[in-house]
Design an enzyme around this catalytic site. Structure first.
Site, PDB file in Angstrom:
ATOM      1  CG  ASP A 190      -5.905   0.733  -1.529  1.00 49.48           C
ATOM      2  OD1 ASP A 190      -5.018   1.584  -1.334  1.00 49.48           O
ATOM      3  OD2 ASP A 190      -5.952  -0.358  -0.923  1.00 49.48           O
ATOM      4  NE  ARG A 191      -3.925   3.661   2.882  1.00 48.55           N
ATOM      5  CZ  ARG A 191      -3.515   3.784   4.128  1.00 48.55           C
ATOM      6  NH1 ARG A 191      -3.065   4.948   4.557  1.00 48.55           N
ATOM      7  NH2 ARG A 191      -3.531   2.763   4.956  1.00 48.55           N
ATOM      8  CE  LYS A 222      -7.548   1.860   1.664  1.00 45.16           C
ATOM      9  NZ  LYS A 222      -7.309   0.567   2.330  1.00 45.16           N
ATOM     10  CG  ASP A 229      -2.529  -0.502  -2.909  1.00 41.25           C
ATOM     11  OD1 ASP A 229      -2.415   0.609  -2.367  1.00 41.25           O
ATOM     12  OD2 ASP A 229      -3.237  -1.414  -2.438  1.00 41.25           O
ATOM     13  CB  SER A 262      -0.955  -0.045   1.201  1.00 36.02           C
ATOM     14  OG  SER A 262      -1.833   1.020   1.158  1.00 36.02           O
ATOM     15  CG  HIS A 263       0.166   3.616   3.329  1.00 41.28           C
ATOM     16  ND1 HIS A 263      -0.656   2.503   3.415  1.00 41.28           N
ATOM     17  CD2 HIS A 263       0.642   3.832   4.566  1.00 41.28           C
ATOM     18  CE1 HIS A 263      -0.685   2.076   4.665  1.00 41.28           C
ATOM     19  NE2 HIS A 263       0.099   2.865   5.391  1.00 41.28           N
ATOM     20  CG  ASP A 300      -2.516   3.965  -1.781  1.00 44.47           C
ATOM     21  OD1 ASP A 300      -3.196   3.944  -2.828  1.00 44.47           O
ATOM     22  OD2 ASP A 300      -2.553   3.068  -0.935  1.00 44.47           O
TER      23      ASP A 300
HETATM   24  C1  G16 Z   1      -5.428  -0.995   5.149  1.00 40.49           C
HETATM   25  C2  G16 Z   1      -6.853  -1.404   5.350  1.00 40.49           C
HETATM   26  C3  G16 Z   1      -7.670  -0.247   5.836  1.00 40.49           C
HETATM   27  C4  G16 Z   1      -7.060   0.335   7.080  1.00 40.49           C
HETATM   28  C5  G16 Z   1      -5.614   0.695   6.835  1.00 40.49           C
HETATM   29  C6  G16 Z   1      -4.882   1.119   8.097  1.00 40.49           C
HETATM   30  O1  G16 Z   1      -5.337  -0.071   4.119  1.00 40.49           O
HETATM   31  O2  G16 Z   1      -7.446  -1.910   4.181  1.00 40.49           O
HETATM   32  O3  G16 Z   1      -8.957  -0.698   6.098  1.00 40.49           O
HETATM   33  O4  G16 Z   1      -7.772   1.465   7.489  1.00 40.49           O
HETATM   34  O5  G16 Z   1      -4.929  -0.428   6.332  1.00 40.49           O
HETATM   35  O6  G16 Z   1      -4.896   0.072   9.007  1.00 40.49           O
HETATM   36  P1  G16 Z   1      -4.121   0.160  10.370  1.00 40.49           P
HETATM   37  O7  G16 Z   1      -4.712   1.331  11.115  1.00 40.49           O
HETATM   38  O8  G16 Z   1      -4.392  -1.160  11.027  1.00 40.49           O
HETATM   39  O9  G16 Z   1      -2.674   0.412  10.071  1.00 40.49           O
HETATM   40  P2  G16 Z   1      -4.142  -0.113   3.050  1.00 40.49           P
HETATM   41  O10 G16 Z   1      -4.378   1.067   2.166  1.00 40.49           O
HETATM   42  O11 G16 Z   1      -2.879  -0.022   3.871  1.00 40.49           O
HETATM   43  O12 G16 Z   1      -4.273  -1.410   2.354  1.00 40.49           O
END
Ligand code: G16
Length: 519
Positions: free
Chosen positions: A281-282, A376, A279, A113-114, A277
């Site tokens: 999705d954000r 997302k 990938d 992800s990010h 971000d």
């Molecule tokens: C993932 C999850 C999200 C979550 C985020 C942060 O996003 O899909 O639902 O809000 O992680 O999670 P945490 O607070 O446990 O670090 P992504 O964009 O990282 O795949």
């Protein structure tokens, strides 16, 4: 080409977190590490024989190697077909869409992800179900149970497969289909939004900046915003995806998207700014001189979604993760539709979306999406904002001011404490948990505590339960404090503290966020 079977000792640290297995890249480079997890995915989901999977990732360091391994393992496990994004690339929402569009048995998505990419940074892998959404906890638990036990994995030995040429080839008995990563996703967006209205807004001089952060959305945003919608060339910046994201954090927030923020807050700012971000999705949304918090973005999108053709029939419900502010709940109440509060993790929205009980979902962590896919979707949020701007003719700051005047304003802020010693963080949470029953009635900085609990969720669709999802302390004036441990960090523990205060009176809403929360 020969199928080889190798023993694996199993890995006790392969427990998926909030969104799949995320580790330092070097951990994934440990011999048999990736292979063990991939075999566990196949074994824990009934085997790969005769099945079809989507495979792709965000292009970060090791993405290319990992895709080669997964495709050869799918073949060795008897899969019928894999659909791979060209060059091994697929944004997470595009992968979710392909899984659904092609009716596959699921998909394997590679991303952290990010989090930054590189040999000394982060890598990740997750399995998405046939509905296009991340595997629910029961499935990730089964994958972990398989991955931690000694066993064996199967792989087809041979040369690398050409994943750069579009079209079909065969690998053993399996068909490898390489698809353009953007085409199907862009076509889906055209069905949801009024592209003609957005096009004429751009033709009328509307200016936008989109920061792709050298991550996966560069090609998607260039095709959709610049080519199909006619945004000026150069609207998309940092458009070339790089394995190390250009050395930055592909994290669309005011800290890591600093250049975009500076432009949007400076003189002569474009009308609209956005970033996505690693990938895809954000998303982060910014107007000229006006930052939109993710919780407010969800609420404004839900309030106006019906202007977009894909949502003209109205919304069935709105879902938000527990730490996300309650702004969207007030919109749901006004629309007369249900509001759902789920644990953190997009996987918890899946059942609500599948059952047709929610249409739009969102999280404070810069995630918004709808029932068009089961992830997302950063560009989706950007396009819905554009559609709303085009339909209302209002600026971002006016839309926000109007929203606060109608629904009240929720001041919101999140503080992250990263790389904390895990035992210290666990002890802190345990102590606080133990103290919860005695907190109601006490006062903190002059504010009376009205409620205190550890959020537990019962899925309204299948009745599954998830306990210990975050500590919530509610105050008599409606303010709230939430504390939880992140499930996406790759180093020590990350403690997240979320603060929220609601101000219904527009005459008292002028304060800056930190000022409003400082008491
Ligand atoms: C993932 C999850 C999200 C979550 C985020 C942060 O996003 O899909 O639902 O809000 O992680 O999670 P945490 O607070 O446990 O670090 P992504 O964009 O990282 O795949």
């Amino acid at each position: 080409m020969q199928t080889a079977t190798h023993p694996t000792p199993g890995f006790a640290d392969q427990k998926p977190g909030t969104s799949g297995l995320r580790k330092k890249t070097r951990v994934f480079l440990t011999p048999m590490y990736l292979e063990t997890f991939v075999q566990a995915i196949f074994d824990a989901t009934g085997g790969a024989a005769g099945r079809t999977y989507v495979v792709g990732g965000d292009g970060r360091y090791f993405n290319d190697r990992a895709v080669q391994v997964i495709v050869r393992m799918a073949a060795a496990n008897g899969a019928a077909r894999v659909i791979v994004g060209q060059g091994g690339i697929l944004s997470t929402p595009a992968a979710s869409h392909l899984i659904r569009l092609r009716g596959t048995d699921g998909g394997i998505i590679l991303s952290a992800s990010h989090n930054p990419g590189g040999i000394d940074e982060d890598f990740g892998i997750k399995f998405n179900m046939p509905n296009g959404g991340p595997a629910p906890e029961a499935v990730t638990e089964a994958i972990f149970a398989r991955a931690k036990a000694p066993g064996e994995y199967r792989i087809l030995e041979g040369q690398d497969i050409d994943l750069n040429t579009l079209g079909e080839t065969t690998l053993g008995q399996m068909v490898v289909e390489v698809v353009d990563p953007v085409t199907d996703y862009a076509a889906l967006m055209e069905t949801l939004f009024d592209f003609a209205a957005i096009r004429s807004m751009f033709a009328g001089g509307f200016r936008m900046r989109f920061d792709a952060m050298h991550a996966v959305t560069g090609p998607y945003a260039t095709e959709i915003l610049e080519r199909r919608l006619g945004a000026a060339p150069g609207t998309v910046i940092n458009k070339l995806p790089l394995p190390d994201f250009g050395g930055g954090h592909p994290d669309p927030n005011p800290t890591w998207a600093r250049v975009l923020m500076d432009e949007m807050m400076g003189p002569g700012a474009p009308d609209f700014g956005a970033a996505s971000d690693g990938d895809g999705d954000r998303n982060m949304i910014v107007g000229a001189g006006c930052y939109v918090s993710p919780s407010d973005s969800l609420a404004v999108l839900a309030e106006h979604a019906a202007v977009a053709p894909g949502y003209a029939g109205g919304l069935k419900g709105i879902a938000r993760s527990m730490p996300t502010s309650g702004a969207a709940d007030r919109v749901a109440a006004a629309l007369g539709i249900p509001a759902f509060e789920t644990p953190t993790g997009w996987k918890f929205f899946g059942n609500l979306l599948d059952a047709g009980r929610a249409t739009i979902c969102g999280e404070e962590s810069f995630g918004t999406g709808s029932d068009h896919v089961r992830e997302k979707d950063g560009l989706w949020a950007v396009l819905l904002w554009l559609n709303i701007l085009a339909a209302t003719g209002k600026s971002v700051s006016t839309l926000l001011a109007d929203h606060w005047a109608r629904f009240g304003r929720t001041y919101y802020s999140r503080h992250d404490y990263e790389a904390v010693d895990k035992s210290v963080a666990d002890a802190l949470v345990a102590d606080l948990r133990a103290a919860l029953p005695g907190l109601p009635g006490q006062s903190l900085s002059g504010m009376t505590i009205a409620s205190a609990d550890d959020f537990a969720y019962t899925d309204p669709v299948d009745g599954s339960t998830s306990a210990q999802q975050g500590i919530r302390i509610g105050f008599a004036d409606g303010s709230r404090l939430v504390l939880r441990l992140s499930g996406t960090g790759t180093e020590g523990a990350t403690l997240r503290l979320y603060l929220e205060r609601y101000e219904p009176d527009p005459a008292r809403q002028a304060a800056e966020v930190q000022q409003a929360l400082a008491r």
